[in-house]
Design a protein around this motif. Structure first.
Motif, PDB file in Angstrom:
ATOM      1  N   VAL A  13      -8.663   2.085  -3.316  1.00 57.50           N
ATOM      2  CA  VAL A  13      -7.446   1.398  -3.746  1.00 57.50           C
ATOM      3  C   VAL A  13      -7.569   0.968  -5.202  1.00 57.50           C
ATOM      4  O   VAL A  13      -6.619   1.078  -5.987  1.00 57.50           O
ATOM      5  CB  VAL A  13      -7.151   0.183  -2.845  1.00 57.50           C
ATOM      6  N   ASN A  16      -6.763   3.702  -7.692  1.00 58.02           N
ATOM      7  CA  ASN A  16      -5.321   3.919  -7.809  1.00 58.02           C
ATOM      8  C   ASN A  16      -4.646   2.802  -8.594  1.00 58.02           C
ATOM      9  O   ASN A  16      -3.713   3.054  -9.365  1.00 58.02           O
ATOM     10  CB  ASN A  16      -4.692   4.034  -6.413  1.00 58.02           C
ATOM     11  N   LEU A  69       2.280   2.572  -5.408  1.00 56.03           N
ATOM     12  CA  LEU A  69       1.822   1.186  -5.303  1.00 56.03           C
ATOM     13  C   LEU A  69       2.980   0.202  -5.477  1.00 56.03           C
ATOM     14  O   LEU A  69       3.022  -0.832  -4.795  1.00 56.03           O
ATOM     15  CB  LEU A  69       0.739   0.913  -6.351  1.00 56.03           C
ATOM     16  N   LEU A 247      -5.271   7.224  -1.215  1.00 52.82           N
ATOM     17  CA  LEU A 247      -4.704   5.873  -1.248  1.00 52.82           C
ATOM     18  C   LEU A 247      -4.485   5.328   0.152  1.00 52.82           C
ATOM     19  O   LEU A 247      -4.838   4.177   0.437  1.00 52.82           O
ATOM     20  CB  LEU A 247      -3.386   5.885  -2.024  1.00 52.82           C
ATOM     21  N   ILE A 251      -6.363   2.122   1.805  1.00 54.13           N
ATOM     22  CA  ILE A 251      -5.653   0.952   2.333  1.00 54.13           C
ATOM     23  C   ILE A 251      -6.086   0.670   3.767  1.00 54.13           C
ATOM     24  O   ILE A 251      -6.332  -0.481   4.152  1.00 54.13           O
ATOM     25  CB  ILE A 251      -4.134   1.178   2.261  1.00 54.13           C
TER      26      ILE A 251
END
Length: 269
Positions: A13, A16, A69, A247, A251
Protein backbone atom coordinates in the motif's frame (compact mmCIF):
# COMPACT_ATOMS: atom_id res chain seq x y z
CA UNK A 1 3.15 -14.32 11.16
CA UNK A 2 0.69 -11.49 11.86
CA UNK A 3 3.51 -8.92 11.80
CA UNK A 4 4.71 -10.32 8.46
CA UNK A 5 1.24 -9.93 6.96
CA UNK A 6 0.98 -6.42 8.33
CA UNK A 7 4.37 -5.41 6.94
CA UNK A 8 3.72 -6.90 3.50
CA UNK A 9 0.43 -5.05 3.32
CA UNK A 10 1.98 -1.81 4.54
CA UNK A 11 4.77 -2.03 1.94
CA UNK A 12 2.42 -2.76 -0.98
CA UNK A 13 0.00 0.00 0.00
CA UNK A 14 2.86 2.36 0.84
CA UNK A 15 4.39 1.98 -2.64
CA UNK A 16 1.07 2.91 -4.21
CA UNK A 17 0.66 5.88 -1.88
CA UNK A 18 4.15 7.17 -2.75
CA UNK A 19 3.45 6.80 -6.47
CA UNK A 20 0.08 8.54 -6.12
CA UNK A 21 1.63 11.46 -4.24
CA UNK A 22 4.49 11.63 -6.75
CA UNK A 23 2.04 12.14 -9.62
CA UNK A 24 0.93 15.40 -8.00
CA UNK A 25 4.37 16.95 -8.55
CA UNK A 26 6.06 14.87 -11.28
CA UNK A 27 5.27 12.55 -14.16
CA UNK A 28 7.66 10.93 -16.66
CA UNK A 29 5.65 12.38 -19.57
CA UNK A 30 2.61 14.50 -20.19
CA UNK A 31 -0.24 11.93 -20.03
CA UNK A 32 -1.79 13.34 -23.20
CA UNK A 33 1.46 13.68 -25.18
CA UNK A 34 2.17 11.22 -27.99
CA UNK A 35 5.77 10.71 -26.93
CA UNK A 36 6.51 7.47 -28.77
CA UNK A 37 5.40 5.13 -31.51
CA UNK A 38 2.12 3.28 -31.36
CA UNK A 39 2.18 0.16 -29.14
CA UNK A 40 5.94 0.44 -28.61
CA UNK A 41 7.54 -2.27 -26.49
CA UNK A 42 8.97 -1.43 -23.03
CA UNK A 43 12.30 0.39 -23.24
CA UNK A 44 14.52 2.74 -21.24
CA UNK A 45 12.55 5.67 -22.64
CA UNK A 46 9.15 4.07 -21.95
CA UNK A 47 9.33 1.57 -19.11
CA UNK A 48 5.91 0.05 -19.85
CA UNK A 49 5.82 0.86 -23.54
CA UNK A 50 3.18 3.05 -25.17
CA UNK A 51 -0.50 2.69 -25.92
CA UNK A 52 -2.18 2.68 -29.33
CA UNK A 53 -1.97 6.49 -29.47
CA UNK A 54 1.73 6.59 -28.60
CA UNK A 55 1.25 7.85 -25.02
CA UNK A 56 3.59 6.65 -22.28
CA UNK A 57 1.92 3.75 -20.51
CA UNK A 58 3.89 3.94 -17.27
CA UNK A 59 2.69 7.52 -16.79
CA UNK A 60 -0.92 6.40 -17.14
CA UNK A 61 -0.45 3.52 -14.68
CA UNK A 62 0.99 5.99 -12.16
CA UNK A 63 -2.05 8.25 -12.55
CA UNK A 64 -4.24 5.16 -12.13
CA UNK A 65 -2.74 4.62 -8.67
CA UNK A 66 -3.79 8.11 -7.63
CA UNK A 67 -7.33 7.63 -8.92
CA UNK A 68 -7.67 4.21 -7.27
CA UNK A 69 -6.54 5.52 -3.89
CA UNK A 70 -8.64 8.68 -4.17
CA UNK A 71 -11.82 6.75 -4.89
CA UNK A 72 -10.95 3.99 -2.41
CA UNK A 73 -10.26 6.36 0.49
CA UNK A 74 -13.20 8.62 -0.35
CA UNK A 75 -15.67 5.75 -0.70
CA UNK A 76 -14.39 4.02 2.46
CA UNK A 77 -14.72 7.23 4.52
CA UNK A 78 -18.16 8.01 3.11
CA UNK A 79 -19.42 4.45 3.54
CA UNK A 80 -17.97 4.27 7.05
CA UNK A 81 -19.56 7.58 8.08
CA UNK A 82 -23.00 6.78 6.68
CA UNK A 83 -22.90 3.17 7.85
CA UNK A 84 -21.76 3.99 11.38
CA UNK A 85 -24.41 6.69 11.77
CA UNK A 86 -27.21 4.44 10.50
CA UNK A 87 -26.01 1.47 12.54
CA UNK A 88 -25.89 3.39 15.82
CA UNK A 89 -29.31 4.96 15.17
CA UNK A 90 -30.79 1.56 14.36
CA UNK A 91 -29.43 0.10 17.60
CA UNK A 92 -31.21 2.83 19.59
CA UNK A 93 -34.41 2.79 17.52
CA UNK A 94 -37.75 1.30 18.48
CA UNK A 95 -38.29 -2.30 17.51
CA UNK A 96 -40.48 -1.55 14.48
CA UNK A 97 -38.06 0.93 12.92
CA UNK A 98 -35.09 -1.28 13.81
CA UNK A 99 -36.65 -4.31 12.11
CA UNK A 100 -37.56 -2.27 9.03
CA UNK A 101 -34.07 -0.81 8.74
CA UNK A 102 -32.47 -4.23 9.29
CA UNK A 103 -34.60 -5.71 6.50
CA UNK A 104 -33.70 -2.82 4.20
CA UNK A 105 -30.00 -3.31 4.89
CA UNK A 106 -30.28 -7.03 4.18
CA UNK A 107 -31.94 -6.28 0.84
CA UNK A 108 -29.23 -3.79 -0.10
CA UNK A 109 -26.47 -6.20 0.93
CA UNK A 110 -28.06 -8.90 -1.26
CA UNK A 111 -27.31 -6.73 -4.30
CA UNK A 112 -23.69 -6.70 -5.53
CA UNK A 113 -21.81 -3.51 -4.65
CA UNK A 114 -21.02 -2.90 -8.32
CA UNK A 115 -24.69 -3.14 -9.32
CA UNK A 116 -25.75 -0.63 -6.67
CA UNK A 117 -22.92 1.68 -7.71
CA UNK A 118 -24.01 1.43 -11.35
CA UNK A 119 -27.57 2.37 -10.37
CA UNK A 120 -26.34 5.44 -8.47
CA UNK A 121 -24.14 6.52 -11.39
CA UNK A 122 -27.02 6.00 -13.83
CA UNK A 123 -29.29 8.16 -11.66
CA UNK A 124 -26.74 11.00 -11.55
CA UNK A 125 -25.91 13.61 -14.19
CA UNK A 126 -22.94 11.65 -15.54
CA UNK A 127 -19.81 9.70 -14.76
CA UNK A 128 -17.13 11.54 -12.78
CA UNK A 129 -14.64 10.93 -9.99
CA UNK A 130 -17.04 12.38 -7.42
CA UNK A 131 -19.92 10.27 -8.71
CA UNK A 132 -17.81 7.11 -8.44
CA UNK A 133 -16.91 7.95 -4.82
CA UNK A 134 -20.55 8.69 -3.96
CA UNK A 135 -21.88 5.57 -5.69
CA UNK A 136 -19.38 3.15 -4.16
CA UNK A 137 -19.59 4.79 -0.73
CA UNK A 138 -23.39 4.49 -0.63
CA UNK A 139 -23.21 0.87 -1.80
CA UNK A 140 -20.66 0.06 0.94
CA UNK A 141 -22.57 1.81 3.73
CA UNK A 142 -25.17 -0.96 4.09
CA UNK A 143 -22.52 -3.53 5.05
CA UNK A 144 -20.96 -1.20 7.62
CA UNK A 145 -24.38 -0.21 8.99
CA UNK A 146 -25.43 -3.80 9.66
CA UNK A 147 -22.12 -4.57 11.40
CA UNK A 148 -22.29 -1.40 13.53
CA UNK A 149 -25.90 -2.14 14.49
CA UNK A 150 -25.00 -5.62 15.74
CA UNK A 151 -21.90 -4.44 17.62
CA UNK A 152 -23.72 -1.50 19.19
CA UNK A 153 -26.56 -3.69 20.44
CA UNK A 154 -23.98 -6.01 21.98
CA UNK A 155 -22.30 -3.12 23.81
CA UNK A 156 -25.62 -1.66 24.99
CA UNK A 157 -26.49 -4.99 26.61
CA UNK A 158 -23.47 -4.80 28.94
CA UNK A 159 -23.86 -4.09 32.67
CA UNK A 160 -21.57 -1.06 32.59
CA UNK A 161 -23.99 0.67 30.22
CA UNK A 162 -26.77 0.20 32.78
CA UNK A 163 -24.46 1.55 35.47
CA UNK A 164 -23.62 4.56 33.29
CA UNK A 165 -27.32 5.30 32.77
CA UNK A 166 -27.98 5.02 36.50
CA UNK A 167 -25.20 7.51 37.15
CA UNK A 168 -27.02 10.04 34.97
CA UNK A 169 -24.91 9.77 31.82
CA UNK A 170 -26.87 10.72 28.67
CA UNK A 171 -27.15 8.51 25.60
CA UNK A 172 -25.01 10.84 23.52
CA UNK A 173 -22.21 10.67 26.07
CA UNK A 174 -22.59 6.89 26.29
CA UNK A 175 -22.15 6.58 22.52
CA UNK A 176 -19.01 8.71 22.55
CA UNK A 177 -17.42 7.24 25.70
CA UNK A 178 -18.51 3.60 25.64
CA UNK A 179 -20.03 2.52 22.32
CA UNK A 180 -17.72 3.99 19.67
CA UNK A 181 -14.41 3.09 21.43
CA UNK A 182 -15.56 -0.52 21.88
CA UNK A 183 -16.74 -1.07 18.32
CA UNK A 184 -13.98 0.97 16.64
CA UNK A 185 -11.39 -1.84 16.15
CA UNK A 186 -13.82 -4.17 14.39
CA UNK A 187 -15.39 -1.38 12.34
CA UNK A 188 -11.99 -0.04 11.23
CA UNK A 189 -10.96 -3.48 9.97
CA UNK A 190 -14.28 -3.82 8.12
CA UNK A 191 -13.78 -0.39 6.51
CA UNK A 192 -10.24 -1.39 5.49
CA UNK A 193 -11.61 -4.50 3.79
CA UNK A 194 -14.29 -2.41 2.07
CA UNK A 195 -11.49 -0.11 0.90
CA UNK A 196 -10.09 -2.98 -1.18
CA UNK A 197 -13.54 -3.74 -2.59
CA UNK A 198 -13.96 -0.04 -3.42
CA UNK A 199 -10.75 -0.10 -5.49
CA UNK A 200 -12.05 -3.10 -7.44
CA UNK A 201 -15.46 -1.46 -7.86
CA UNK A 202 -13.86 1.73 -9.19
CA UNK A 203 -11.83 -0.25 -11.73
CA UNK A 204 -14.98 -2.13 -12.76
CA UNK A 205 -16.99 1.08 -13.20
CA UNK A 206 -14.18 2.59 -15.28
CA UNK A 207 -13.96 -0.57 -17.37
CA UNK A 208 -17.68 -0.18 -18.13
CA UNK A 209 -17.26 3.52 -18.91
CA UNK A 210 -18.99 4.68 -15.71
CA UNK A 211 -15.92 5.83 -13.79
CA UNK A 212 -13.70 8.89 -14.01
CA UNK A 213 -13.84 10.25 -17.59
CA UNK A 214 -10.73 10.84 -19.76
CA UNK A 215 -8.04 12.10 -19.48
CA UNK A 216 -8.14 10.38 -16.07
CA UNK A 217 -6.27 7.12 -16.63
CA UNK A 218 -8.05 4.70 -14.32
CA UNK A 219 -6.71 1.14 -14.25
CA UNK A 220 -10.10 -0.16 -15.34
CA UNK A 221 -10.14 2.23 -18.26
CA UNK A 222 -6.62 1.15 -19.25
CA UNK A 223 -7.67 -2.50 -19.18
CA UNK A 224 -10.70 -1.74 -21.32
CA UNK A 225 -8.73 0.20 -23.94
CA UNK A 226 -5.97 -2.43 -24.08
CA UNK A 227 -8.22 -5.46 -24.59
CA UNK A 228 -8.30 -4.98 -28.36
CA UNK A 229 -4.49 -5.02 -28.58
CA UNK A 230 -3.79 -7.65 -25.92
CA UNK A 231 -1.99 -9.97 -28.37
CA UNK A 232 0.09 -7.24 -30.00
CA UNK A 233 0.97 -5.40 -26.78
CA UNK A 234 0.21 -7.59 -23.73
CA UNK A 235 1.94 -5.11 -21.40
CA UNK A 236 -1.14 -2.91 -21.78
CA UNK A 237 -3.13 -5.48 -19.80
CA UNK A 238 -0.35 -6.82 -17.59
CA UNK A 239 0.78 -3.46 -16.15
CA UNK A 240 -2.57 -2.14 -14.82
CA UNK A 241 -3.64 -5.67 -13.89
CA UNK A 242 -0.56 -6.22 -11.72
CA UNK A 243 -0.90 -2.75 -10.20
CA UNK A 244 -4.54 -3.41 -9.28
CA UNK A 245 -3.73 -6.83 -7.87
CA UNK A 246 -0.82 -5.49 -5.79
CA UNK A 247 -2.90 -2.70 -4.25
CA UNK A 248 -5.89 -4.90 -3.42
CA UNK A 249 -3.67 -7.64 -1.97
CA UNK A 250 -1.79 -5.03 0.03
CA UNK A 251 -5.02 -3.61 1.46
CA UNK A 252 -6.28 -7.09 2.38
CA UNK A 253 -2.95 -8.03 4.01
CA UNK A 254 -2.95 -4.74 5.90
CA UNK A 255 -6.53 -5.24 7.09
CA UNK A 256 -5.80 -8.82 8.15
CA UNK A 257 -2.68 -7.70 10.02
CA UNK A 258 -4.61 -4.92 11.75
CA UNK A 259 -7.30 -7.39 12.80
CA UNK A 260 -4.70 -9.67 14.38
CA UNK A 261 -3.04 -6.68 16.03
CA UNK A 262 -6.27 -5.28 17.45
CA UNK A 263 -7.51 -8.71 18.54
CA UNK A 264 -4.52 -10.54 20.12
CA UNK A 265 -6.68 -13.53 21.16
CA UNK A 266 -7.66 -14.17 17.55
CA UNK A 267 -4.06 -13.72 16.36
CA UNK A 268 -2.81 -16.27 18.92
CA UNK A 269 -5.50 -18.79 18.03
Amino acid sequence: MKKTTLWIGAILVGINVVIALLTLVWLPYDPTAMSGGRLAAPSWAHWAGTDRLGRDYFTQVMIGARIALTVGVGAALLGGLIGTTLGVLAAFAQRGFDDALAATLDILIAFPTLLLAMLVVAASDGASLGTAILAIGIAMSAIIARLVRILTKRVLAQDYITAARCSGLGWGRIVLVHVLPNIAPTVLVAIALQFGLAVIAEASLSYLGLGAPPPNASWGQLLQSAQSTVFNAPIGVIAPGLALMALVLGINFLADGLRDLLDPERGAA
